[in-house]
Design an enzyme around this catalytic site. Sequence first.
Site, PDB file in Angstrom:
ATOM      1  N   LYS A  47      -4.554  -5.198  -7.654  1.00  0.00           N
ATOM      2  CA  LYS A  47      -4.851  -5.467  -6.250  1.00  0.00           C
ATOM      3  C   LYS A  47      -6.352  -5.490  -5.990  1.00  0.00           C
ATOM      4  O   LYS A  47      -7.056  -4.508  -6.229  1.00  0.00           O
ATOM      5  CB  LYS A  47      -4.203  -4.408  -5.360  1.00  0.00           C
ATOM      6  CG  LYS A  47      -4.532  -4.585  -3.877  1.00  0.00           C
ATOM      7  CD  LYS A  47      -3.930  -3.490  -3.021  1.00  0.00           C
ATOM      8  CE  LYS A  47      -4.321  -3.654  -1.552  1.00  0.00           C
ATOM      9  NZ  LYS A  47      -3.734  -2.616  -0.695  1.00  0.00           N
ATOM     10  N   SER A 104      -1.654  -4.851   3.070  1.00  0.00           N
ATOM     11  CA  SER A 104      -2.760  -5.595   2.482  1.00  0.00           C
ATOM     12  C   SER A 104      -2.530  -6.009   1.029  1.00  0.00           C
ATOM     13  O   SER A 104      -3.330  -6.760   0.464  1.00  0.00           O
ATOM     14  CB  SER A 104      -4.045  -4.744   2.549  1.00  0.00           C
ATOM     15  OG  SER A 104      -3.880  -3.525   1.827  1.00  0.00           O
ATOM     16  N   SER A 128       1.013  -0.789   3.228  1.00  0.00           N
ATOM     17  CA  SER A 128       0.412  -1.941   2.566  1.00  0.00           C
ATOM     18  C   SER A 128       1.112  -2.376   1.287  1.00  0.00           C
ATOM     19  O   SER A 128       0.840  -3.463   0.788  1.00  0.00           O
ATOM     20  CB  SER A 128      -1.064  -1.664   2.259  1.00  0.00           C
ATOM     21  OG  SER A 128      -1.798  -1.554   3.446  1.00  0.00           O
TER      22      SER A 128
END
Length: 363
Positions: A47, A104, A128
């Site tokens: 990520k 996210s 997220s």
Amino acid sequence: MTVARALERIERLDPQVCAFLDVWPERALSREPDPAGALAGVPFAVKGPAGIRAYAARRLIAAGAVPVGSTAVPGPGTYWQTWGLGRHGRTVNPYRADRTPGGSSAGAAVAVATGMAALATGSDGAGSVRIPAAWCGVFGLKTTNGLLPSPDRTGLASAGVLTPTAADARTCLRAVLDPYEEVRPVLPLRARWSPDLGFARTDPEVESVARAAAELLETTGVVRLDRSPLELLDPRDAWQSVRGGRPAAAAGVRAQNDHRLDALFARTDLLLTPATPNRPHGHDGPGDTYSTALTWAFNLSGHPAASVPAGFTDDGCPVGLQLVAARGADVALVEMAVAAQERLPAVRRPTRTPGASAANPGD
């Protein structure tokens, strides 16, 4: 899935879904992982631009997994209720290009959903990992706060992983946790169902899909449902206070919710809720709806939580069923999720990526 296959899919599909910030084909193809590793040769994504330095990523590499690239996260200056921004543009939902994949860990969920990576690392400070997992039809795990190292000084964010299934996450957890102690849950699990945690305004169709999944788990012997209402205090202001560096302002809400959750898990194995109160929203944002309404309470409390694919709304949007367990029960939670996913209908993977022609299907 091989590294070469993952890279081929990235080259072909990423211009359409925009899941990656960067791709490392030469480095990935030249890496020679230890063949004895539990994840030898498994391609995975990390990520964001700093994801390769995360503790979980380092542990996965040590187990033989091969990083193929970094995934899209929200662009600079965007509000927290947002999507991802990849090297080719705005990250899109693999089921509906007009909708966001969530965030996210946006690109991470899309990469896994489209088969561009066998798994992806994520981090979860308000939902997220669980929100994009729910909206992209994959499994997403948020670990117990503090279980794994995190750079987040507020203590809200914890490491997570996104995988096609809970069984895949089990393999990842074995590689990341040291020590890893096997836990086998006894069925039926004592489970509490809550559509709203006492405060959220959940979309009726999202609630219906998640409820149907919970009831299927009951009829197949995985859980024994308690449907009595669960009343937590809305954590929105408390979460924002902690994130803003004012933890004292959140003390009252945290204490009351912790007390109620401690009482719940003293007699219950599992809490079941929809992962989000809403379906994937458009790229202009969710409006007044907080997509985090059902997730961020457990970032404040520290409990491990996961999203398992539960089905689809009538307009083709994936829905996630959130599973929450006692603090520190991460291994047990994943095993419960494995048992649940074995009874739930298999996820209908995207037959083609958004914008793909019939002659160039996404799969």
